[in-house]
Design a protein around this motif. Structure first.
Motif, PDB file in Angstrom:
ATOM      1  N   LEU A 140       0.872  -1.184   0.000  1.00  0.00           N
ATOM      2  CA  LEU A 140       0.000   0.000   0.000  1.00  0.00           C
ATOM      3  C   LEU A 140       0.902   1.226   0.000  1.00  0.00           C
ATOM      4  O   LEU A 140       1.737   1.384   0.896  1.00  0.00           O
ATOM      5  CB  LEU A 140      -0.911  -0.009   1.234  1.00  0.00           C
ATOM      6  N   LEU A 141       0.758   2.072  -1.024  1.00  0.00           N
ATOM      7  CA  LEU A 141       1.566   3.292  -1.135  1.00  0.00           C
ATOM      8  C   LEU A 141       3.064   2.991  -1.039  1.00  0.00           C
ATOM      9  O   LEU A 141       3.846   3.810  -0.546  1.00  0.00           O
ATOM     10  CB  LEU A 141       1.148   4.310  -0.072  1.00  0.00           C
ATOM     11  N   ASP A 142       3.463   1.792  -1.446  1.00  0.00           N
ATOM     12  CA  ASP A 142       4.871   1.374  -1.500  1.00  0.00           C
ATOM     13  C   ASP A 142       5.581   1.443  -0.157  1.00  0.00           C
ATOM     14  O   ASP A 142       6.817   1.539  -0.104  1.00  0.00           O
ATOM     15  CB  ASP A 142       5.646   2.222  -2.521  1.00  0.00           C
ATOM     16  N   GLY A 143       4.819   1.403   0.944  1.00  0.00           N
ATOM     17  CA  GLY A 143       5.446   1.457   2.257  1.00  0.00           C
ATOM     18  C   GLY A 143       6.169   2.765   2.526  1.00  0.00           C
ATOM     19  O   GLY A 143       7.041   2.851   3.394  1.00  0.00           O
ATOM     20  N   PHE A 144       5.777   3.818   1.808  1.00  0.00           N
ATOM     21  CA  PHE A 144       6.467   5.110   1.894  1.00  0.00           C
ATOM     22  C   PHE A 144       6.231   5.780   3.241  1.00  0.00           C
ATOM     23  O   PHE A 144       5.145   5.731   3.808  1.00  0.00           O
ATOM     24  CB  PHE A 144       5.979   6.022   0.763  1.00  0.00           C
ATOM     25  N   GLY A 145       7.240   6.467   3.765  1.00  0.00           N
ATOM     26  CA  GLY A 145       7.083   7.382   4.879  1.00  0.00           C
ATOM     27  C   GLY A 145       6.928   6.719   6.233  1.00  0.00           C
ATOM     28  O   GLY A 145       7.195   5.537   6.431  1.00  0.00           O
ATOM     29  N   VAL A 146       6.500   7.528   7.191  1.00  0.00           N
ATOM     30  CA  VAL A 146       6.229   7.101   8.566  1.00  0.00           C
ATOM     31  C   VAL A 146       4.739   7.251   8.802  1.00  0.00           C
ATOM     32  O   VAL A 146       4.189   8.342   8.632  1.00  0.00           O
ATOM     33  CB  VAL A 146       7.020   7.952   9.583  1.00  0.00           C
ATOM     34  N   TRP A 147       4.065   6.159   9.172  1.00  0.00           N
ATOM     35  CA  TRP A 147       2.604   6.170   9.361  1.00  0.00           C
ATOM     36  C   TRP A 147       2.276   6.621  10.778  1.00  0.00           C
ATOM     37  O   TRP A 147       2.741   6.016  11.746  1.00  0.00           O
ATOM     38  CB  TRP A 147       2.070   4.764   9.119  1.00  0.00           C
ATOM     39  N   ARG A 148       1.462   7.658  10.893  1.00  0.00           N
ATOM     40  CA  ARG A 148       0.993   8.127  12.192  1.00  0.00           C
ATOM     41  C   ARG A 148      -0.525   8.304  12.144  1.00  0.00           C
ATOM     42  O   ARG A 148      -1.081   8.765  11.155  1.00  0.00           O
ATOM     43  CB  ARG A 148       1.669   9.440  12.590  1.00  0.00           C
ATOM     44  N   SER A 149      -1.164   7.960  13.244  1.00  0.00           N
ATOM     45  CA  SER A 149      -2.632   7.985  13.309  1.00  0.00           C
ATOM     46  C   SER A 149      -3.161   9.397  13.506  1.00  0.00           C
ATOM     47  O   SER A 149      -2.433  10.315  13.920  1.00  0.00           O
ATOM     48  CB  SER A 149      -3.119   7.105  14.465  1.00  0.00           C
ATOM     49  N   GLY A 150      -4.465   9.551  13.260  1.00  0.00           N
ATOM     50  CA  GLY A 150      -5.121  10.819  13.559  1.00  0.00           C
ATOM     51  C   GLY A 150      -5.059  11.161  15.038  1.00  0.00           C
ATOM     52  O   GLY A 150      -4.940  12.335  15.411  1.00  0.00           O
ATOM     53  N   ASP A 151      -5.110  10.137  15.896  1.00  0.00           N
ATOM     54  CA  ASP A 151      -4.977  10.372  17.345  1.00  0.00           C
ATOM     55  C   ASP A 151      -3.616  10.975  17.658  1.00  0.00           C
ATOM     56  O   ASP A 151      -3.487  11.881  18.491  1.00  0.00           O
ATOM     57  CB  ASP A 151      -5.146   9.057  18.111  1.00  0.00           C
ATOM     58  N   TRP A 152      -2.568  10.453  16.996  1.00  0.00           N
ATOM     59  CA  TRP A 152      -1.213  10.985  17.193  1.00  0.00           C
ATOM     60  C   TRP A 152      -1.151  12.435  16.716  1.00  0.00           C
ATOM     61  O   TRP A 152      -0.547  13.287  17.386  1.00  0.00           O
ATOM     62  CB  TRP A 152      -0.211  10.121  16.445  1.00  0.00           C
ATOM     63  N   LEU A 153      -1.763  12.733  15.563  1.00  0.00           N
ATOM     64  CA  LEU A 153      -1.773  14.110  15.063  1.00  0.00           C
ATOM     65  C   LEU A 153      -2.427  15.044  16.069  1.00  0.00           C
ATOM     66  O   LEU A 153      -1.934  16.153  16.313  1.00  0.00           O
ATOM     67  CB  LEU A 153      -2.505  14.181  13.725  1.00  0.00           C
TER      68      LEU A 153
END
Length: 208
Positions: A140-153
């Motif tokens: 999914l999306l080539d595993g790009f970046g660092v995934w952070r949740s809306g709760d974290w935001l």
């Protein structure tokens, strides 16, 4: 216990998603071995790092293709078509499933959050966990970046620009700036999708 796997799962549960099913943990970390995954999670439970609770949820979707994939400069999405597709897919009967979440102890150790979903949000949050596992496995999306949740935001004070429509997750670049927004599409109407577009339109975003 493998500390690297434990750390990986617990960082995910405190920074990226709210819940996992045993099957998702098996898929993401144990090559689909649910027996091994269940035993590993039980060891985390016994040292008070995760909690288990059984909930009624819709089963995971067979396909995780994006319903909407948009970038600034493109024409607005076809909201009517997207709403029809999103509202037509939540029809499978719910089933009882044990779900794992981070404990308060895990949050103190790893930082992040452990927001408890409302019963009405459980199926949606299970869907978000499916997307996260797919991203982690580079499908999914080539595993790009660092995934952070809306709760974290929200916890980091990074959600204000989105108003009431805080994304379910964001991919951050190497400087921890938002580079892509991710929404786990519920049974959204056209008006809801239009509001999401207005909130997200400064960034590329996908609705799954």
């Amino acid at each position: 216990m493998s500390h690297s796997i434990a750390d990986d799962i617990l960082v995910a549960l405190t920074h990226s998603v709210r819940i996992f099913s045993i099957g998702q943990v098996a898929r993401g970390w144990f090559e689909d071995d649910t027996t091994e995954a269940a035993a590993f999670l039980d060891r985390l439970r016994r040292v008070n790092l995760v909690t288990f609770k059984t909930h009624l949820v819709h089963p995971e979707f067979d396909s995780l293709s994006a319903t909407v994939s948009w970038e600034p400069g493109n024409l607005p999405p076809d909201f009517r078509r997207a709403a029809y597709w999103l509202r037509s897919r939540w029809k499978q009967p719910k089933e009882e499933l044990p779900l794992v979440s981070a404990s308060d102890n895990a949050c103190r150790r790893y930082g992040g959050t452990n927001v408890c979903p409302r019963a009405s949000e459980m199926s949606h949050d299970l869907h978000m966990a499916s997307l996260f596992v797919a991203w982690r496995l580079n499908s999914l999306l080539d595993g790009f970046g660092v995934w952070r949740s809306g709760d974290w935001l929200r916890a980091q004070g990074l959600s204000r620009e989105f108003g009431k429509n805080v994304p379910d997750a964001a991919l951050l670049d190497g400087s921890l700036n938002v580079s892509h927004l991710i929404e786990g599409g519920g049974s959204y109407c056209v008006r809801k999708l239009q509001a999401i577009h207005q909130a997200y339109k400064s960034y590329p975003y996908s609705i799954y």
